[in-house]
Design a protein around this motif. Sequence first.
Motif, PDB file in Angstrom:
ATOM      1  N   ALA A  25       0.812  -1.218   0.000  1.00 36.47           N
ATOM      2  CA  ALA A  25       0.000   0.000   0.000  1.00 36.47           C
ATOM      3  C   ALA A  25       0.848   1.272   0.000  1.00 36.47           C
ATOM      4  CB  ALA A  25      -0.941   0.000   1.207  1.00 36.47           C
ATOM      5  N   ASP A  26       2.031   1.218   0.607  1.00 34.28           N
ATOM      6  CA  ASP A  26       2.892   2.395   0.684  1.00 34.28           C
ATOM      7  C   ASP A  26       3.989   2.403  -0.376  1.00 34.28           C
ATOM      8  OD1 ASP A  26       1.517   3.479   2.884  1.00 34.28           O
ATOM      9  OD2 ASP A  26       2.683   2.269   4.290  1.00 34.28           O
ATOM     10  N   SER A  27       3.949   1.435  -1.272  1.00 36.30           N
ATOM     11  CA  SER A  27       5.007   1.313  -2.268  1.00 36.30           C
ATOM     12  C   SER A  27       4.774   2.232  -3.465  1.00 36.30           C
ATOM     13  CB  SER A  27       5.097  -0.129  -2.774  1.00 36.30           C
ATOM     14  OG  SER A  27       5.463  -1.022  -1.742  1.00 36.30           O
ATOM     15  N   LEU A  28       5.859   2.627  -4.104  1.00 39.63           N
ATOM     16  CA  LEU A  28       5.780   3.292  -5.402  1.00 39.63           C
ATOM     17  C   LEU A  28       5.434   2.234  -6.441  1.00 39.63           C
ATOM     18  CD1 LEU A  28       6.304   5.594  -7.447  1.00 39.63           C
ATOM     19  CD2 LEU A  28       8.727   4.895  -7.431  1.00 39.63           C
ATOM     20  N   LEU A  29       4.409   2.479  -7.249  1.00 42.63           N
ATOM     21  CA  LEU A  29       3.992   1.524  -8.270  1.00 42.63           C
ATOM     22  C   LEU A  29       4.604   1.920  -9.606  1.00 42.63           C
ATOM     23  CD1 LEU A  29       0.200   1.263  -7.321  1.00 42.63           C
ATOM     24  CD2 LEU A  29       2.147   0.016  -6.356  1.00 42.63           C
ATOM     25  N   ILE A  30       5.430   1.024 -10.145  1.00 44.54           N
ATOM     26  CA  ILE A  30       6.071   1.245 -11.436  1.00 44.54           C
ATOM     27  C   ILE A  30       5.570   0.189 -12.410  1.00 44.54           C
ATOM     28  CG2 ILE A  30       8.262   1.201 -12.701  1.00 44.54           C
ATOM     29  CD1 ILE A  30       7.905   3.723 -11.081  1.00 44.54           C
ATOM     30  N   ARG A  31       4.940   0.616 -13.490  1.00 44.35           N
ATOM     31  CA  ARG A  31       4.318  -0.330 -14.424  1.00 44.35           C
ATOM     32  C   ARG A  31       5.333  -0.796 -15.476  1.00 44.35           C
ATOM     33  NH1 ARG A  31      -1.615   0.486 -17.302  1.00 44.35           N
ATOM     34  NH2 ARG A  31      -2.271  -1.682 -16.980  1.00 44.35           N
ATOM     35  N   VAL A  32       5.631  -2.086 -15.425  1.00 41.89           N
ATOM     36  CA  VAL A  32       6.589  -2.704 -16.353  1.00 41.89           C
ATOM     37  C   VAL A  32       5.864  -3.401 -17.493  1.00 41.89           C
ATOM     38  CG1 VAL A  32       8.426  -4.423 -16.542  1.00 41.89           C
ATOM     39  CG2 VAL A  32       8.309  -2.943 -14.528  1.00 41.89           C
ATOM     40  N   THR A  33       4.737  -4.047 -17.160  1.00 39.03           N
ATOM     41  CA  THR A  33       3.890  -4.687 -18.170  1.00 39.03           C
ATOM     42  C   THR A  33       2.458  -4.230 -17.949  1.00 39.03           C
ATOM     43  OG1 THR A  33       3.374  -6.645 -16.823  1.00 39.03           O
ATOM     44  CG2 THR A  33       5.371  -6.746 -18.188  1.00 39.03           C
ATOM     45  N   ARG A  34       1.627  -4.435 -18.978  1.00 36.41           N
ATOM     46  CA  ARG A  34       0.219  -4.072 -18.852  1.00 36.41           C
ATOM     47  C   ARG A  34      -0.636  -5.336 -18.831  1.00 36.41           C
ATOM     48  NH1 ARG A  34       1.869  -0.764 -23.249  1.00 36.41           N
ATOM     49  NH2 ARG A  34       2.228   1.421 -22.656  1.00 36.41           N
ATOM     50  N   ASN A  35      -1.458  -5.439 -17.785  1.00 34.33           N
ATOM     51  CA  ASN A  35      -2.448  -6.515 -17.694  1.00 34.33           C
ATOM     52  C   ASN A  35      -1.798  -7.870 -17.431  1.00 34.33           C
ATOM     53  OD1 ASN A  35      -4.374  -4.448 -18.258  1.00 34.33           O
ATOM     54  ND2 ASN A  35      -3.846  -4.638 -20.419  1.00 34.33           N
ATOM     55  N   CYS A  36      -2.427  -8.957 -17.845  1.00 28.92           N
ATOM     56  CA  CYS A  36      -1.964 -10.305 -17.502  1.00 28.92           C
ATOM     57  C   CYS A  36      -1.721 -11.122 -18.763  1.00 28.92           C
ATOM     58  CB  CYS A  36      -3.007 -10.998 -16.635  1.00 28.92           C
ATOM     59  SG  CYS A  36      -2.600 -12.712 -16.205  1.00 28.92           S
ATOM     60  N   PRO A  37      -0.559 -11.796 -18.875  1.00 32.05           N
ATOM     61  CA  PRO A  37      -0.277 -12.587 -20.070  1.00 32.05           C
ATOM     62  C   PRO A  37      -1.070 -13.894 -20.132  1.00 32.05           C
ATOM     63  CG  PRO A  37       1.497 -12.838 -18.486  1.00 32.05           C
ATOM     64  CD  PRO A  37       0.567 -11.797 -17.934  1.00 32.05           C
ATOM     65  N   TRP A  38      -1.652 -14.315 -19.024  1.00 33.52           N
ATOM     66  CA  TRP A  38      -2.443 -15.559 -18.991  1.00 33.52           C
ATOM     67  C   TRP A  38      -3.928 -15.208 -19.070  1.00 33.52           C
ATOM     68  CZ3 TRP A  38      -2.532 -20.413 -20.030  1.00 33.52           C
ATOM     69  CH2 TRP A  38      -3.482 -21.248 -19.482  1.00 33.52           C
ATOM     70  N   ASN A  39      -4.466 -14.632 -18.010  1.00 29.66           N
ATOM     71  CA  ASN A  39      -5.803 -14.041 -18.006  1.00 29.66           C
ATOM     72  C   ASN A  39      -6.945 -15.015 -18.279  1.00 29.66           C
ATOM     73  OD1 ASN A  39      -7.331 -11.785 -17.464  1.00 29.66           O
ATOM     74  ND2 ASN A  39      -7.219 -10.949 -19.531  1.00 29.66           N
ATOM     75  N   PHE A  40      -6.751 -16.294 -17.939  1.00 35.88           N
ATOM     76  CA  PHE A  40      -7.821 -17.281 -18.106  1.00 35.88           C
ATOM     77  C   PHE A  40      -8.415 -17.740 -16.772  1.00 35.88           C
ATOM     78  CE2 PHE A  40      -5.427 -18.109 -22.123  1.00 35.88           C
ATOM     79  CZ  PHE A  40      -6.452 -17.791 -23.000  1.00 35.88           C
ATOM     80  N   CYS A  41      -7.853 -17.334 -15.640  1.00 30.99           N
ATOM     81  CA  CYS A  41      -8.321 -17.815 -14.343  1.00 30.99           C
ATOM     82  C   CYS A  41      -9.793 -17.445 -14.151  1.00 30.99           C
ATOM     83  CB  CYS A  41      -7.486 -17.215 -13.220  1.00 30.99           C
ATOM     84  SG  CYS A  41      -5.740 -17.688 -13.281  1.00 30.99           S
ATOM     85  N   THR A  42     -10.616 -18.434 -13.861  1.00 25.72           N
ATOM     86  CA  THR A  42     -12.059 -18.208 -13.815  1.00 25.72           C
ATOM     87  C   THR A  42     -12.508 -17.409 -12.602  1.00 25.72           C
ATOM     88  OG1 THR A  42     -12.478 -20.294 -12.629  1.00 25.72           O
ATOM     89  CG2 THR A  42     -12.475 -20.380 -15.041  1.00 25.72           C
ATOM     90  N   PHE A  43     -11.654 -17.319 -11.570  1.00 25.66           N
ATOM     91  CA  PHE A  43     -12.020 -16.618 -10.336  1.00 25.66           C
ATOM     92  C   PHE A  43     -11.567 -15.167 -10.332  1.00 25.66           C
ATOM     93  CE2 PHE A  43      -7.915 -18.648  -9.884  1.00 25.66           C
ATOM     94  CZ  PHE A  43      -7.121 -17.592  -9.477  1.00 25.66           C
ATOM     95  N   CYS A  44     -10.786 -14.756 -11.321  1.00 29.78           N
ATOM     96  CA  CYS A  44     -10.156 -13.435 -11.288  1.00 29.78           C
ATOM     97  C   CYS A  44     -10.985 -12.395 -12.038  1.00 29.78           C
ATOM     98  CB  CYS A  44      -8.759 -13.510 -11.896  1.00 29.78           C
ATOM     99  SG  CYS A  44      -7.892 -11.918 -11.870  1.00 29.78           S
ATOM    100  N   PRO A  45     -11.291 -11.259 -11.387  1.00 35.36           N
ATOM    101  CA  PRO A  45     -12.080 -10.216 -12.044  1.00 35.36           C
ATOM    102  C   PRO A  45     -11.234  -9.158 -12.752  1.00 35.36           C
ATOM    103  CG  PRO A  45     -11.855  -9.689  -9.734  1.00 35.36           C
ATOM    104  CD  PRO A  45     -11.107 -10.987  -9.945  1.00 35.36           C
ATOM    105  N   VAL A  46      -9.913  -9.242 -12.609  1.00 39.31           N
ATOM    106  CA  VAL A  46      -9.034  -8.191 -13.122  1.00 39.31           C
ATOM    107  C   VAL A  46      -8.542  -8.519 -14.534  1.00 39.31           C
ATOM    108  CG1 VAL A  46      -7.029  -6.741 -12.583  1.00 39.31           C
ATOM    109  CG2 VAL A  46      -8.277  -7.879 -10.737  1.00 39.31           C
TER     110      VAL A  46
END
Length: 388
Positions: A25-46
């Motif tokens: 929560a207190d970390s600096l967020l640095i975006r290296v990639t966008r989104n998820c390379p798999w993205n098939f997990c049935t439980f994940c809303p992101v």
Amino acid sequence: MKPCEKNREPYAGFEQGPIRPPSEADSLLIRVTRNCPWNFCTFCPVYKGKRFSLRAVDHVIRDIDMVHKYVTMLREHACGTDTITRAMVQEVSWQVDPDETDAFHAALQWFSGGLSSVFLQDANSLIIKPRDLVAILLHLRRRFPWIERVTSYARSHTIARIADADLAAIREAGLNRIHIGLESGSDKVLEAVRKGTTKAMHISAGLKVKQAGMELSEYVMPGLGGRALSHEHAVETADALNRINPDFIRLRTLAIPNHIPLYTEFREGTFQKCTDIETAGEILTFIRNLNGISSTLKSDHVLNLFQELEGVLPGDKAHMTAILQSFLDLPPERQTRYLVGRRLGIFRCLGDMASSHRMEKVEGICRKNGITPANVDEVVDELMKRFI
């Protein structure tokens, strides 16, 4: 112009992704990639419906430099102190380039959080080439030599394919904690939810991270096996973690919002969701089967029923199991009160039920809305969707 540069996307400004672990929560967020390379997990809303892409290394470095610029300005105005006043912020804000507003806000938030840790986004930063990740990490350390921790999400499937020498080089460059969504150690559960990995691969990846000298945080999802696989999910997940001995085990209770693939199975009845009481029993079985490890168990997420459920194994095991057993031993009416109070944020832990003020508030809500042991599960399911 080189052929590979012709289609190279231009720098679009400072970026940050949608999620990070609660512990960051207190970390600096640095975006290296966008989104998820798999993205098939049935439980994940992101990330559903979003394309995965790598950011150019020089774009990431520009983000880092931009944050460095504003952190430096903030530190100068703070005159070596750890705090900055509203007047100081206002003074710095007048100097912000309009195209760099997001970077300024990231720098300000990080300054407020202590400037000690960085989290690399999005879902699987280690999928980029090791030499590129090393370059990013080294630049982070050059710009912010005082940082204590740099962390990232990673998939077991990705970690298992990284050469040991490359993983060691990544650690040497500064990445010192990896968060892995283990979710389950049951191959049946992993296949059912399309996790794209196996128990053996989870174990292999976890051991590789530990061998490289990084801290390892493994996420477990109580309830993910449903009623049919609840016991197997608990026992096999504990067995996998016993073989890995991660630094942290973090609980993330399953919730099923309407927009995830698993909701279709839930609606059609092919996936039978555990009740909160059944999930508490599953977690009890899980913890009882954690043996021979020195991990710290954390329950640091709003979806979890017992926020106080944390400790260091093996010493705190009896304490943690006692919390769960005391809930399971409550009469149904008291269990119902706790479930409603916890989901509404009135209770944080079982001990809060001793507060007459809080208990009266929950009892009033239950009476007004007709909440009973017979229908509390439906009510709780709707409340949990608020936090997804």
